[in-house]
Design a protein around this motif. Structure first.
Motif, PDB file in Angstrom:
ATOM      1  N   CYS A 107       0.819  -1.218   0.000  1.00  0.00           N
ATOM      2  CA  CYS A 107       0.000   0.000   0.000  1.00  0.00           C
ATOM      3  C   CYS A 107       0.852   1.268   0.000  1.00  0.00           C
ATOM      4  O   CYS A 107       0.450   2.290  -0.561  1.00  0.00           O
ATOM      5  N   GLU A 108       2.003   1.213   0.615  1.00  0.00           N
ATOM      6  CA  GLU A 108       2.848   2.408   0.657  1.00  0.00           C
ATOM      7  C   GLU A 108       3.329   2.790  -0.739  1.00  0.00           C
ATOM      8  O   GLU A 108       3.289   3.963  -1.122  1.00  0.00           O
ATOM      9  N   SER A 109       3.773   1.806  -1.521  1.00  0.00           N
ATOM     10  CA  SER A 109       4.270   2.129  -2.860  1.00  0.00           C
ATOM     11  C   SER A 109       3.135   2.578  -3.778  1.00  0.00           C
ATOM     12  O   SER A 109       3.308   3.482  -4.605  1.00  0.00           O
ATOM     13  N   VAL A 110       1.958   1.973  -3.623  1.00  0.00           N
ATOM     14  CA  VAL A 110       0.807   2.391  -4.433  1.00  0.00           C
ATOM     15  C   VAL A 110       0.397   3.811  -4.052  1.00  0.00           C
ATOM     16  O   VAL A 110       0.098   4.647  -4.913  1.00  0.00           O
ATOM     17  N   ALA A 111       0.399   4.101  -2.756  1.00  0.00           N
ATOM     18  CA  ALA A 111       0.083   5.454  -2.296  1.00  0.00           C
ATOM     19  C   ALA A 111       1.089   6.456  -2.828  1.00  0.00           C
ATOM     20  O   ALA A 111       0.729   7.567  -3.247  1.00  0.00           O
ATOM     21  N   ASN A 112       2.355   6.085  -2.823  1.00  0.00           N
ATOM     22  CA  ASN A 112       3.380   6.986  -3.349  1.00  0.00           C
ATOM     23  C   ASN A 112       3.155   7.257  -4.833  1.00  0.00           C
ATOM     24  O   ASN A 112       3.317   8.389  -5.305  1.00  0.00           O
ATOM     25  N   TYR A 113       2.778   6.214  -5.566  1.00  0.00           N
ATOM     26  CA  TYR A 113       2.536   6.379  -7.002  1.00  0.00           C
ATOM     27  C   TYR A 113       1.411   7.377  -7.256  1.00  0.00           C
ATOM     28  O   TYR A 113       1.575   8.359  -8.000  1.00  0.00           O
ATOM     29  N   TYR A 114       0.262   7.141  -6.647  1.00  0.00           N
ATOM     30  CA  TYR A 114      -0.876   8.027  -6.901  1.00  0.00           C
ATOM     31  C   TYR A 114      -0.662   9.414  -6.287  1.00  0.00           C
ATOM     32  O   TYR A 114      -1.147  10.419  -6.824  1.00  0.00           O
ATOM     33  N   GLY A 115       0.090   9.477  -5.197  1.00  0.00           N
ATOM     34  CA  GLY A 115       0.414  10.774  -4.615  1.00  0.00           C
ATOM     35  C   GLY A 115       1.305  11.598  -5.530  1.00  0.00           C
ATOM     36  O   GLY A 115       1.123  12.810  -5.681  1.00  0.00           O
ATOM     37  N   VAL A 116       2.271  10.945  -6.175  1.00  0.00           N
ATOM     38  CA  VAL A 116       3.152  11.642  -7.113  1.00  0.00           C
ATOM     39  C   VAL A 116       2.385  12.063  -8.363  1.00  0.00           C
ATOM     40  O   VAL A 116       2.587  13.162  -8.897  1.00  0.00           O
ATOM     41  N   VAL A 117       1.479  11.208  -8.836  1.00  0.00           N
ATOM     42  CA  VAL A 117       0.627  11.595  -9.970  1.00  0.00           C
ATOM     43  C   VAL A 117      -0.173  12.846  -9.628  1.00  0.00           C
ATOM     44  O   VAL A 117      -0.234  13.802 -10.411  1.00  0.00           O
ATOM     45  N   GLN A 118      -0.788  12.844  -8.453  1.00  0.00           N
ATOM     46  CA  GLN A 118      -1.601  13.997  -8.041  1.00  0.00           C
ATOM     47  C   GLN A 118      -0.754  15.256  -7.928  1.00  0.00           C
ATOM     48  O   GLN A 118      -1.169  16.340  -8.369  1.00  0.00           O
ATOM     49  N   ARG A 119       0.431  15.117  -7.384  1.00  0.00           N
ATOM     50  CA  ARG A 119       1.320  16.283  -7.239  1.00  0.00           C
ATOM     51  C   ARG A 119       1.763  16.789  -8.612  1.00  0.00           C
ATOM     52  O   ARG A 119       1.832  17.994  -8.842  1.00  0.00           O
ATOM     53  N   GLY A 120       2.052  15.865  -9.528  1.00  0.00           N
ATOM     54  CA  GLY A 120       2.426  16.283 -10.874  1.00  0.00           C
ATOM     55  C   GLY A 120       1.288  17.008 -11.571  1.00  0.00           C
ATOM     56  O   GLY A 120       1.507  17.999 -12.287  1.00  0.00           O
ATOM     57  N   MET A 121       0.053  16.526 -11.382  1.00  0.00           N
ATOM     58  CA  MET A 121      -1.106  17.211 -11.957  1.00  0.00           C
ATOM     59  C   MET A 121      -1.216  18.632 -11.424  1.00  0.00           C
ATOM     60  O   MET A 121      -1.506  19.572 -12.176  1.00  0.00           O
ATOM     61  N   ALA A 122      -0.956  18.792 -10.128  1.00  0.00           N
ATOM     62  CA  ALA A 122      -1.011  20.127  -9.525  1.00  0.00           C
ATOM     63  C   ALA A 122       0.040  21.046 -10.122  1.00  0.00           C
ATOM     64  O   ALA A 122      -0.209  22.237 -10.366  1.00  0.00           O
ATOM     65  N   MET A 123       1.218  20.510 -10.378  1.00  0.00           N
ATOM     66  CA  MET A 123       2.301  21.324 -10.923  1.00  0.00           C
ATOM     67  C   MET A 123       2.013  21.787 -12.344  1.00  0.00           C
ATOM     68  O   MET A 123       2.230  22.950 -12.692  1.00  0.00           O
ATOM     69  N   VAL A 124       1.502  20.888 -13.191  1.00  0.00           N
ATOM     70  CA  VAL A 124       1.227  21.301 -14.566  1.00  0.00           C
ATOM     71  C   VAL A 124      -0.021  22.176 -14.646  1.00  0.00           C
ATOM     72  O   VAL A 124      -0.145  22.997 -15.567  1.00  0.00           O
ATOM     73  N   ALA A 125      -0.931  22.035 -13.682  1.00  0.00           N
ATOM     74  CA  ALA A 125      -2.073  22.950 -13.617  1.00  0.00           C
ATOM     75  C   ALA A 125      -1.579  24.374 -13.399  1.00  0.00           C
ATOM     76  O   ALA A 125      -2.103  25.331 -13.985  1.00  0.00           O
ATOM     77  N   ARG A 126      -0.574  24.520 -12.564  1.00  0.00           N
ATOM     78  CA  ARG A 126       0.026  25.827 -12.307  1.00  0.00           C
ATOM     79  C   ARG A 126       0.577  26.437 -13.595  1.00  0.00           C
ATOM     80  O   ARG A 126       0.516  27.646 -13.807  1.00  0.00           O
ATOM     81  N   ASP A 127       1.099  25.583 -14.470  1.00  0.00           N
ATOM     82  CA  ASP A 127       1.697  26.062 -15.716  1.00  0.00           C
ATOM     83  C   ASP A 127       0.685  26.234 -16.842  1.00  0.00           C
ATOM     84  O   ASP A 127       1.063  26.573 -17.960  1.00  0.00           O
ATOM     85  N   GLY A 128      -0.586  25.985 -16.547  1.00  0.00           N
ATOM     86  CA  GLY A 128      -1.619  26.281 -17.522  1.00  0.00           C
ATOM     87  C   GLY A 128      -2.299  25.101 -18.168  1.00  0.00           C
ATOM     88  O   GLY A 128      -3.143  25.285 -19.061  1.00  0.00           O
ATOM     89  N   SER A 129      -1.976  23.871 -17.765  1.00  0.00           N
ATOM     90  CA  SER A 129      -2.672  22.717 -18.343  1.00  0.00           C
ATOM     91  C   SER A 129      -4.164  22.792 -18.012  1.00  0.00           C
ATOM     92  O   SER A 129      -4.533  23.018 -16.857  1.00  0.00           O
ATOM     93  N   PRO A 130      -5.032  22.597 -18.995  1.00  0.00           N
ATOM     94  CA  PRO A 130      -6.469  22.710 -18.757  1.00  0.00           C
ATOM     95  C   PRO A 130      -7.038  21.486 -18.056  1.00  0.00           C
ATOM     96  O   PRO A 130      -6.404  20.427 -17.997  1.00  0.00           O
ATOM     97  N   ARG A 131      -8.248  21.646 -17.605  1.00  0.00           N
ATOM     98  CA  ARG A 131      -8.911  20.577 -16.845  1.00  0.00           C
ATOM     99  C   ARG A 131      -9.000  19.279 -17.641  1.00  0.00           C
ATOM    100  O   ARG A 131      -8.717  18.203 -17.106  1.00  0.00           O
ATOM    101  N   ASP A 132      -9.378  19.368 -18.927  1.00  0.00           N
ATOM    102  CA  ASP A 132      -9.565  18.130 -19.676  1.00  0.00           C
ATOM    103  C   ASP A 132      -8.263  17.365 -19.856  1.00  0.00           C
ATOM    104  O   ASP A 132      -8.252  16.125 -19.846  1.00  0.00           O
ATOM    105  N   ALA A 133      -7.138  18.079 -19.975  1.00  0.00           N
ATOM    106  CA  ALA A 133      -5.844  17.397 -20.084  1.00  0.00           C
ATOM    107  C   ALA A 133      -5.506  16.674 -18.789  1.00  0.00           C
ATOM    108  O   ALA A 133      -4.989  15.546 -18.811  1.00  0.00           O
ATOM    109  N   LEU A 134      -5.827  17.293 -17.667  1.00  0.00           N
ATOM    110  CA  LEU A 134      -5.558  16.665 -16.376  1.00  0.00           C
ATOM    111  C   LEU A 134      -6.490  15.471 -16.151  1.00  0.00           C
ATOM    112  O   LEU A 134      -6.091  14.474 -15.544  1.00  0.00           O
TER     113      LEU A 134
END
Length: 203
Positions: A155-182
């Motif tokens: 569970c820890e590695s799976v949590a890390n995976y989805y947590g990193v995905v979520q954090r990456g989505m937040a970062m590219v949202a900051r740079d202007g990625s639209p909702r549908d791309a996320l």
């Protein structure tokens, strides 16, 4: 001394919301005291009397962000019976919430960088940055307890995976990625569920 002194001539909560938005947009170092006072519609004595220091104001703004925007995203983990559905809903909420019009895009917590050595702020940011990973681990372990997820799954590695995905989505949202791309990113990430959580245990 109760009841003495002049009453505040501003709405403290609304002033805090405006400070949160400015810190979210510019970060701690980028938001000057003068800009904060203009945004909040108050003067220096009122700011210090109501919030203490700029550091205290930032920490309170972080707490407000977590209680509002963070709640929009992470409360999804507890609204669905299955862990898989919960994590998918959380990722879609990330796409929706962090691209909302009328406020800064991206995540206030993950995008804030500190140039100054401010231990209290660094600790506060670290706590909030670690919290989503802990929440994901707990949700996945609930999935194990309900026999949705096999006992052998890390569970820890799976949590890390989805947590990193979520954090990456937040970062590219900051740079202007639209909702549908996320949302597409969220879909791809959930498409890996059967690989990283391979065996579902029958009820």
């Amino acid at each position: 001394m109760s009841g003495r002194g002049r009453p505040r001539e501003f709405d403290r909560h609304q002033a805090l919301v405006k400070a949160m938005l400015l810190f979210w947009d510019k970060g701690y170092d980028g938001a000057s005291l003068n800009e904060l006072m203009v945004a909040m519609g108050i003067k220096s004595p009122s700011l210090y009397a109501a919030f203490g220091s700029k550091e205290d104001l930032f920490l309170e703004a972080l707490d407000l962000y977590w209680a509002t925007v963070g709640e929009e995203i992470w409360s999804e983990l507890y609204k669905h019976e299955r862990a898989q559905d919960s994590i998918q809903a959380m990722l879609l909420a990330t796409a929706r919430s962090l691209t909302r019009e009328g406020r800064p895009h991206g995540c206030f917590v993950t995008q804030t960088e500190l140039k100054s050595p401010l231990p209290n702020l660094r600790v506060g940011l670290k706590v909030l940055r670690c919290k989503p990973f802990e929440m994901l681990r707990n949700r996945l372990r609930l999935g194990q307890a309900s026999r949705e997820i096999g006992e052998h799954v890390d569970c820890e590695s799976v949590a890390n995976y989805y947590g990193v995905v979520q954090r990456g989505m937040a970062m590219v949202a900051r740079d202007g990625s639209p909702r549908d791309a996320l949302e597409k990113v969220a879909g791809h990430a959930m498409g890996t569920w059967g690989t990283i959580v391979p065996d579902h245990v029958a009820h």
